[in-house]
Design a protein around this motif. Structure first.
Motif, PDB file in Angstrom:
ATOM      1  N   ASP A  78       0.834  -1.213   0.000  1.00  0.00           N
ATOM      2  CA  ASP A  78       0.000   0.000   0.000  1.00  0.00           C
ATOM      3  C   ASP A  78       0.869   1.264   0.000  1.00  0.00           C
ATOM      4  OD1 ASP A  78      -2.194  -1.615   0.040  1.00  0.00           O
ATOM      5  OD2 ASP A  78      -2.698  -1.292   2.150  1.00  0.00           O
ATOM      6  N   ILE A  79       1.928   1.235   0.815  1.00  0.00           N
ATOM      7  CA  ILE A  79       2.817   2.404   0.881  1.00  0.00           C
ATOM      8  C   ILE A  79       3.466   2.661  -0.473  1.00  0.00           C
ATOM      9  CG2 ILE A  79       4.975   3.295   1.884  1.00  0.00           C
ATOM     10  CD1 ILE A  79       4.191   1.770   4.475  1.00  0.00           C
ATOM     11  N   LYS A  80       3.955   1.602  -1.107  1.00  0.00           N
ATOM     12  CA  LYS A  80       4.605   1.740  -2.404  1.00  0.00           C
ATOM     13  C   LYS A  80       3.644   2.294  -3.461  1.00  0.00           C
ATOM     14  CE  LYS A  80       8.359   0.155  -3.329  1.00  0.00           C
ATOM     15  NZ  LYS A  80       9.697   0.758  -3.386  1.00  0.00           N
ATOM     16  N   GLU A  81       2.344   1.963  -3.287  1.00  0.00           N
ATOM     17  CA  GLU A  81       1.340   2.449  -4.231  1.00  0.00           C
ATOM     18  C   GLU A  81       1.001   3.911  -3.980  1.00  0.00           C
ATOM     19  OE1 GLU A  81      -3.187   1.233  -5.374  1.00  0.00           O
ATOM     20  OE2 GLU A  81      -1.792  -0.409  -4.975  1.00  0.00           O
ATOM     21  N   ILE A  82       0.972   4.319  -2.679  1.00  0.00           N
ATOM     22  CA  ILE A  82       0.574   5.683  -2.313  1.00  0.00           C
ATOM     23  C   ILE A  82       1.700   6.685  -2.585  1.00  0.00           C
ATOM     24  CG2 ILE A  82      -0.019   7.171  -0.353  1.00  0.00           C
ATOM     25  CD1 ILE A  82      -1.432   4.660   0.864  1.00  0.00           C
ATOM     26  N   VAL A  83       2.931   6.307  -2.265  1.00  0.00           N
ATOM     27  CA  VAL A  83       4.055   7.249  -2.357  1.00  0.00           C
ATOM     28  C   VAL A  83       4.573   7.312  -3.793  1.00  0.00           C
ATOM     29  CG1 VAL A  83       6.395   7.757  -1.559  1.00  0.00           C
ATOM     30  CG2 VAL A  83       4.702   6.830   0.041  1.00  0.00           C
ATOM     31  N   PRO A  84       4.726   8.506  -4.364  1.00  0.00           N
ATOM     32  CA  PRO A  84       5.261   8.633  -5.730  1.00  0.00           C
ATOM     33  C   PRO A  84       6.633   7.962  -5.864  1.00  0.00           C
ATOM     34  CG  PRO A  84       4.384  10.730  -4.974  1.00  0.00           C
ATOM     35  CD  PRO A  84       4.363   9.826  -3.787  1.00  0.00           C
ATOM     36  N   GLU A  85       6.882   7.401  -7.018  1.00  0.00           N
ATOM     37  CA  GLU A  85       8.114   6.635  -7.240  1.00  0.00           C
ATOM     38  C   GLU A  85       9.366   7.492  -7.102  1.00  0.00           C
ATOM     39  OE1 GLU A  85       9.993   3.720 -10.678  1.00  0.00           O
ATOM     40  OE2 GLU A  85       7.834   4.108 -10.650  1.00  0.00           O
ATOM     41  N   ASN A  86       9.248   8.799  -7.432  1.00  0.00           N
ATOM     42  CA  ASN A  86      10.442   9.646  -7.388  1.00  0.00           C
ATOM     43  C   ASN A  86      10.893   9.977  -5.963  1.00  0.00           C
ATOM     44  OD1 ASN A  86       8.320  11.379  -6.792  1.00  0.00           O
ATOM     45  ND2 ASN A  86       9.270  13.134  -7.818  1.00  0.00           N
ATOM     46  N   ALA A  87      10.152   9.482  -4.943  1.00  0.00           N
ATOM     47  CA  ALA A  87      10.600   9.660  -3.551  1.00  0.00           C
ATOM     48  C   ALA A  87      11.869   8.862  -3.290  1.00  0.00           C
ATOM     49  CB  ALA A  87       9.501   9.225  -2.578  1.00  0.00           C
ATOM     50  N   GLY A  88      12.077   7.797  -4.052  1.00  0.00           N
ATOM     51  CA  GLY A  88      13.280   6.986  -3.886  1.00  0.00           C
ATOM     52  C   GLY A  88      13.287   6.220  -2.574  1.00  0.00           C
ATOM     53  N   ILE A  89      12.191   5.510  -2.275  1.00  0.00           N
ATOM     54  CA  ILE A  89      12.139   4.718  -1.048  1.00  0.00           C
ATOM     55  C   ILE A  89      13.197   3.617  -1.106  1.00  0.00           C
ATOM     56  CG2 ILE A  89      10.749   3.062   0.274  1.00  0.00           C
ATOM     57  CD1 ILE A  89       8.287   4.689  -0.386  1.00  0.00           C
TER      58      ILE A  89
END
Length: 630
Positions: A78-89
């Protein structure tokens, strides 16, 4: 009152205070915190001051947790889906102790979102409370292993926290009121720090270290009646991660201790790293180990981490607050508030009352303070050290001389603290042209300790944080540094071009520094530079005193032909002037000062000088003495 009755009473009180529509399903003590479980975490979050008001009225540390937390694997997706990819998690760590999910990202602002919108979306979706940190510039395997281990034992950990919480918040049964301190080590000597703080109701052990270089008397006096049985200890408080303060904490679990150990987060991580390395050094030297890696795991499992300034119940009649000690990463002055205003006492551990490249000066202001146990490593009247700038200039001169004659420079340093200070000085010297373009080799646990420093930037001073995160100049990642990670690499360094070698251990009582000494000591072109304290009985102290033939091993010896020099000013300890300045600036002034953690002559000298100048009652205690404070 039974603990169940107290929890029932607290639940009723909380339900009366929370607004209509918010349901409190359960309350439970977990470690020092009162955890409120609710089906309505979002409504709680919307009431910005509610938790603060509850904490003030109930005089407890309050944590709000959803009744049901989403399964971490689903929550991760869910977190990976909510947070934009360019955040660089780069990592997501779920901490069931706190109900928090730690999100490491290269761009924390993207994870937070405008006015915190993305964080709110995460909370609504998964129930866990998100906490965002910047991805450390250097990955720490120690931090990763600790987080993985805590995740794997979350059920055991929860059980332990609940048992600890019920013990902390039990009723006070004793009718008498007194406070005593028993000295179990570290008095009129350096090493084996251990002090027992006792009241009629509680017993707290502060530190439990070994004495470097000692063959006899290397461990604290843990067999005395005051501390036995260890099952009666309410808690252990660890001031910082050097082995003379933390090495023997895992030993306590071998002899029945099952309670919590309080430390700052960096101290927990650094100390467990050093304890495992300590076992490895003992194994290589074919000595009997006092404990195993299983006891180190027990230590991590039983650790409760506290940040600076967080006032925390650790026993029914004792509150603990950590303050910055300025010595190494996460080092803390431990302040204890006993009873309902009965007495306040602090233990400095090791501290530095001067700003360094890494840390701000030690805290000198407390809400209340009647007594303090204060380190005296450099407490003698002649113990004056040069400024950091002078020390760095002298180090540059020593290195340049050695390099010009084709030699190598060996700097034995503690993996934690001194190594990073010297690294920063050398990086700047090479970058600005004050030193030639040479390689600086790091051997031992130095690289991993440095990675832990970058994991906790909030514990570094603001100048260094700005340099790393705002200016984009991370000195720890400089190309001048190279890790030595194999015996082949070490051999290549020994036989290679002129260079600087920073290696453990700091007092030369084991570790890779011995191999460098065996191979490089005979060549007078080389230099050995001491930048930290060398305790009596250590190999470092013998060489510093001028020994030119060092017995080593069962039959062999090492001939010392290389230049030996000491560069004062890099120590993480306060010198005499700073110690006196600390007492001068301490607010409020204590009624009693105990001078400890120093050779006998130094503790006596400092105690006498403080009394003469400030008219404060002072003591230079011996080991195995007990002092009644009130």
């Amino acid at each position: 009152m039974l603990i169940e009755d107290r929890l029932k009473e607290l639940k009723e009180l909380i339900n009366r205070k929370v607004p209509a529509g918010i349901t409190v399903s359960d309350v439970e003590f977990e470690g020092p915190e009162l955890v409120i479980y609710t089906d309505d975490p979002k409504q709680f979050a919307d009431q910005a001051d509610l938790i603060r008001v509850l904490a003030r009225d109930l005089r407890k540390r309050i944590v709000v947790r959803p009744t049901v937390l989403e399964d971490p694997e689903r929550a991760y997706d869910d977190i990976k889906e909510i947070v934009p990819e360019n955040a660089g998690i780069t990592d997501i760590f779920f901490d069931p102790d706190t109900g928090e999910v730690l999100i490491e990202a290269e761009k924390p602002g993207v994870v937070i979102g405008k006015n915190g919108a993305t964080l709110r979306d995460i909370t609504k979706s998964i129930g866990w409370t998100p906490k965002v940190v910047r991805t450390p510039p250097i990955e720490s395997s120690t931090v990763k292993q600790i987080r993985t281990y805590l995740r794997a034992i979350r059920d055991e950990r929860k059980e332990f926290l609940r048992a600890s919480g019920r013990r902390i918040h039990r009723d006070i049964l004793a009718k008498d009121q007194w406070v005593r301190v028993t000295t179990l080590g570290c008095c009129r000597e350096v090493g084996r720090a251990a002090f027992l703080l006792s009241t009629p109701e509680s017993r707290i052990l502060i530190d439990c270290g070994e004495k470097p270089g000692a063959t006899n008397g290397a461990t604290p006096y843990l067999g005395v009646p005051e501390i036995h049985p260890l099952t009666n200890l309410d808690a252990v408080v660890l001031t910082h991660a050097h082995l003379d303060h933390c090495a023997l904490i895992p030993l306590l679990f071998r002899y029945g201790f099952t309670g919590p150990i309080y430390a700052t987060p960096p101290t927990r991580d650094l100390s467990s790293m050093l304890q495992l390395d300590y076992l490895e050094v003992i194994r290589k030297e074919d000595r009997p180990a006092p404990y195993t890696s299983n006891e180190v795991k027990q230590y991590v499992k039983h650790s409760i981490t506290l940040n600076y300034g967080s006032v925390t119940d650790i026993a029914p009649d004792i509150k603990l607050t950590f303050h910055n000690a300025g010595h190494i990463l996460g080092s803390a002055i431990a302040h204890f508030h006993v009873g309902d205003g009965l007495y306040n006492i602090a233990f400095t551990g090791d501290f530095n009352y001067g700003k360094s490249r890494l840390f701000n000066p030690a805290n000198a202001h407390f809400p209340r303070l009647e007594a303090i146990f204060m380190e005296s490593t450099y407490g003698a009247s002649q113990d004056a050290t040069p400024s950091r700038k002078e020390a760095e200039s002298r180090l540059y001169d020593v290195i340049k001389r050695a390099i010009e004659r084709g030699g190598k420079v060996i700097i034995p340093a503690f993996a934690v603290g001194r190594s990073q200070e010297v690294m920063l000085a050398l990086e700047e010297g090479i970058r600005k042209g004050d030193l030639p373009q040479i390689k600086v080799y790091l051997d031992g646990m130095i690289k991993e300790a440095t990675a832990i420093h970058t994991t906790y930037p909030e514990y570094l001073n603001s100048d260094l944080r700005n340099q790393i995160f705002r200016e984009g100049l991370n000195p720890f990642l400089s190309e001048c540094f190279e890790q030595v990670d194999s015996s082949d690499k070490r051999e290549a360094v020994i036989n290679g071009e002129p260079s600087v070698i920073i290696t453990t251990s700091g007092m030369m009582n084991g570790g890779p520094v011995i191999e460098y000494l065996q191979n490089l000591a005979a060549d007078e072109r080389n230099t050995l530079v001491f930048v930290g304290y060398q305790a009596d009985g250590t190999l470092g102290r013998r060489i510093q005193k001028g020994w030119r033939e060092i017995p080593y091993g069962s039959k062999g010896s090492i001939t010392i032909n290389l230049e030996v020099t000491t560069v004062e000013g890099f120590s993480g300890h306060s010198d005499r002037r700073q110690l006196m300045s600390y007492v001068s600036h301490m607010q409020p002034k204590p009624e009693k000062i105990f001078c400890i953690h120093g050779e006998e002559s130094k503790t006596l000298d400092l105690a006498s000088s403080i009394y003469k100048k400030f008219h404060i009652q002072t003591h230079s205690p011996m080991n195995l003495e007990t002092y009644r404070m009130v």
